[in-house]
Design an enzyme around this catalytic site. Structure first.
Site, PDB file in Angstrom:
ATOM      1  N   LYS A 160      35.193  53.382 -22.087  1.00  0.00           N
ATOM      2  CA  LYS A 160      35.981  52.434 -21.294  1.00  0.00           C
ATOM      3  C   LYS A 160      35.881  51.010 -21.863  1.00  0.00           C
ATOM      4  O   LYS A 160      36.875  50.309 -21.958  1.00  0.00           O
ATOM      5  CB  LYS A 160      35.508  52.413 -19.825  1.00  0.00           C
ATOM      6  CG  LYS A 160      35.592  53.753 -19.120  1.00  0.00           C
ATOM      7  CD  LYS A 160      35.234  53.633 -17.646  1.00  0.00           C
ATOM      8  CE  LYS A 160      33.822  53.163 -17.354  1.00  0.00           C
ATOM      9  NZ  LYS A 160      32.746  54.069 -17.825  1.00  0.00           N
ATOM     10  N   ARG A 177      33.236  52.020  -8.483  1.00  0.00           N
ATOM     11  CA  ARG A 177      32.300  53.082  -8.834  1.00  0.00           C
ATOM     12  C   ARG A 177      32.009  53.980  -7.632  1.00  0.00           C
ATOM     13  O   ARG A 177      31.313  54.974  -7.769  1.00  0.00           O
ATOM     14  CB  ARG A 177      30.978  52.462  -9.288  1.00  0.00           C
ATOM     15  CG  ARG A 177      30.979  52.035 -10.782  1.00  0.00           C
ATOM     16  CD  ARG A 177      30.190  52.914 -11.561  1.00  0.00           C
ATOM     17  NE  ARG A 177      29.315  52.694 -12.636  1.00  0.00           N
ATOM     18  CZ  ARG A 177      29.312  51.908 -13.682  1.00  0.00           C
ATOM     19  NH1 ARG A 177      30.182  50.978 -13.818  1.00  0.00           N
ATOM     20  NH2 ARG A 177      28.424  52.016 -14.624  1.00  0.00           N
ATOM     21  N   ARG A 197      24.304  54.464 -28.803  1.00  0.00           N
ATOM     22  CA  ARG A 197      25.077  53.223 -28.649  1.00  0.00           C
ATOM     23  C   ARG A 197      24.208  52.000 -28.928  1.00  0.00           C
ATOM     24  O   ARG A 197      23.044  51.950 -28.528  1.00  0.00           O
ATOM     25  CB  ARG A 197      25.616  53.143 -27.217  1.00  0.00           C
ATOM     26  CG  ARG A 197      26.369  51.847 -26.938  1.00  0.00           C
ATOM     27  CD  ARG A 197      27.269  51.954 -25.743  1.00  0.00           C
ATOM     28  NE  ARG A 197      26.563  51.984 -24.475  1.00  0.00           N
ATOM     29  CZ  ARG A 197      27.194  52.076 -23.301  1.00  0.00           C
ATOM     30  NH1 ARG A 197      28.505  52.175 -23.250  1.00  0.00           N
ATOM     31  NH2 ARG A 197      26.491  52.101 -22.180  1.00  0.00           N
ATOM     32  N   ARG A 217      20.757  48.869 -25.016  1.00  0.00           N
ATOM     33  CA  ARG A 217      20.696  48.456 -23.616  1.00  0.00           C
ATOM     34  C   ARG A 217      19.548  49.176 -22.908  1.00  0.00           C
ATOM     35  O   ARG A 217      19.283  50.333 -23.175  1.00  0.00           O
ATOM     36  CB  ARG A 217      22.015  48.812 -22.911  1.00  0.00           C
ATOM     37  CG  ARG A 217      23.036  47.708 -22.982  1.00  0.00           C
ATOM     38  CD  ARG A 217      24.390  48.169 -22.514  1.00  0.00           C
ATOM     39  NE  ARG A 217      24.378  48.888 -21.234  1.00  0.00           N
ATOM     40  CZ  ARG A 217      25.482  49.284 -20.606  1.00  0.00           C
ATOM     41  NH1 ARG A 217      26.668  49.037 -21.143  1.00  0.00           N
ATOM     42  NH2 ARG A 217      25.405  49.946 -19.470  1.00  0.00           N
ATOM     43  N   ARG A 227      21.919  58.079 -14.817  1.00  0.00           N
ATOM     44  CA  ARG A 227      23.269  57.499 -14.736  1.00  0.00           C
ATOM     45  C   ARG A 227      24.337  58.580 -14.676  1.00  0.00           C
ATOM     46  O   ARG A 227      25.335  58.445 -13.979  1.00  0.00           O
ATOM     47  CB  ARG A 227      23.512  56.579 -15.942  1.00  0.00           C
ATOM     48  CG  ARG A 227      22.657  55.334 -15.872  1.00  0.00           C
ATOM     49  CD  ARG A 227      22.699  54.563 -17.169  1.00  0.00           C
ATOM     50  NE  ARG A 227      23.988  53.963 -17.429  1.00  0.00           N
ATOM     51  CZ  ARG A 227      24.432  53.661 -18.642  1.00  0.00           C
ATOM     52  NH1 ARG A 227      23.694  53.936 -19.707  1.00  0.00           N
ATOM     53  NH2 ARG A 227      25.592  53.104 -18.801  1.00  0.00           N
TER      54      ARG A 227
HETATM   55  P1  AMP Z   1      28.138  49.693 -17.080  1.00  0.00           P
HETATM   56  O1  AMP Z   1      27.978  48.596 -18.070  1.00  0.00           O
HETATM   57  O2  AMP Z   1      29.513  49.734 -16.481  1.00  0.00           O
HETATM   58  O3  AMP Z   1      27.677  51.022 -17.597  1.00  0.00           O
HETATM   59  O4  AMP Z   1      27.175  49.331 -15.853  1.00  0.00           O
HETATM   60  C1  AMP Z   1      25.785  49.193 -16.035  1.00  0.00           C
HETATM   61  C2  AMP Z   1      25.079  49.200 -14.690  1.00  0.00           C
HETATM   62  O5  AMP Z   1      25.527  48.101 -13.886  1.00  0.00           O
HETATM   63  C3  AMP Z   1      25.333  50.430 -13.827  1.00  0.00           C
HETATM   64  O6  AMP Z   1      24.501  51.523 -14.166  1.00  0.00           O
HETATM   65  C4  AMP Z   1      25.032  49.870 -12.438  1.00  0.00           C
HETATM   66  O7  AMP Z   1      23.645  49.726 -12.226  1.00  0.00           O
HETATM   67  C5  AMP Z   1      25.625  48.475 -12.525  1.00  0.00           C
HETATM   68  N1  AMP Z   1      27.069  48.466 -12.149  1.00  0.00           N
HETATM   69  C6  AMP Z   1      28.114  48.167 -12.951  1.00  0.00           C
HETATM   70  N2  AMP Z   1      29.266  48.248 -12.270  1.00  0.00           N
HETATM   71  C7  AMP Z   1      28.942  48.601 -11.008  1.00  0.00           C
HETATM   72  C8  AMP Z   1      29.697  48.861  -9.825  1.00  0.00           C
HETATM   73  N3  AMP Z   1      31.026  48.760  -9.828  1.00  0.00           N
HETATM   74  N4  AMP Z   1      29.017  49.206  -8.718  1.00  0.00           N
HETATM   75  C9  AMP Z   1      27.678  49.314  -8.700  1.00  0.00           C
HETATM   76  N5  AMP Z   1      26.908  49.091  -9.769  1.00  0.00           N
HETATM   77  C10 AMP Z   1      27.526  48.735 -10.917  1.00  0.00           C
END
Ligand code: AMP
Length: 212
Positions: free
Chosen positions: A13, A86, A125, A158, A169
């Site tokens: 994404k 999410r 990654r 990360r 996750r």
């Molecule tokens: P991402 O970079 O989108 O993989 O997000 C990394 C982490 O940020 C996730 O595993 C969550 O802990 C938090 N996070 C990101 N977006 C959301 C969301 N829309 N709702 C809740 N937690 C989020």
């Protein structure tokens, strides 16, 4: 135009969003990037979100929705959401927010990728500490090991791309985010794209789909 990208963590994404905003005049809204920035700046939101993020759990809906409304309240351009919503609760809040602005969601794109592929991608990654460009040490390595081709800054793994957190996750996605597929299928404007292809092919496919 307002667009939502859905898919497993590691489905591509972020990479797709970065390509799409270059081609279309949309604002890239990555809640993950915003939360990581809040965390790095040690803001009250960042401090509250940190334990959820590093352990692979979702940050509570209330915090995420307040953050979205505060950041985007004055934004008039089209939005490209990556990693948001999410949960079904976030999707419902987003619908009400758009309704209050007399706007709507024009397209939802689900990047379909097999689970074993995303697990492998997350494990390999690397992310640039400067510009955020995303690499993969197996399929898309930088020219010089651990150095960003675009800005020269070092790459990092990360915290939540470390092995123990990846499985968490994936499970959180299945439990809390996957129900959004049915939610948006029922709402219409739902599209599916094969996210297992090379990034350039995915971008071309999705661009064609959005320009229809
Ligand atoms: P991402 O970079 O989108 O993989 O997000 C990394 C982490 O940020 C996730 O595993 C969550 O802990 C938090 N996070 C990101 N977006 C959301 C969301 N829309 N709702 C809740 N937690 C989020």
């Amino acid at each position: 135009m307002n667009v939502i990208l859905l898919g497993y963590p590691g489905s591509g994404k972020g990479t797709l969003a970065k390509d799409l905003v270059k081609e279309m005049s949309l604002v890239h809204v990555s809640t993950g990037d915003i939360l990581r920035d809040e965390m790095a700046r040690k803001t009250p939101l960042g401090l509250e979100a940190a334990s959820y993020m590093t352990s692979g759990r979702l940050v509570p809906d209330r915090l995420v929705m307040d953050m979205i409304k505060a950041r985007l309240g004055a934004e008039t351009r089209g939005l490209l959401f990556d990693g948001f919503p999410r949960t079904v609760e976030q999707a419902e809040s987003l619908d009400s927010w758009f309704e209050s602005r007399k706007q709507s969601i024009d397209a939802v794109v689900f990047l379909k990728v097999a689970e074993d592929i995303v697990v492998q991608r997350l494990g390999s990654r690397r992310t640039c500490t400067g510009c955020g460009k995303i690499y993969n040490v197996i399929s898309n390595a930088p020219a010089k090991e651990n150095v960003c081709d675009a800005c020269g800054k070092p790459l990092m793994t990360r915290e939540d791309d470390k092995p123990g957190v990846i499985a968490r996750r994936i499970q959180v996605y299945k439990d809390q985010t996957e129900p959004l597929l049915a939610y948006y299928r029922a709402a219409g404007n739902f599209h599916e794209a094969d996210g297992g292809q090379a990034p350039a092919a995915v971008t071309a496919k999705v661009l064609a789909l959005l320009k229809k």
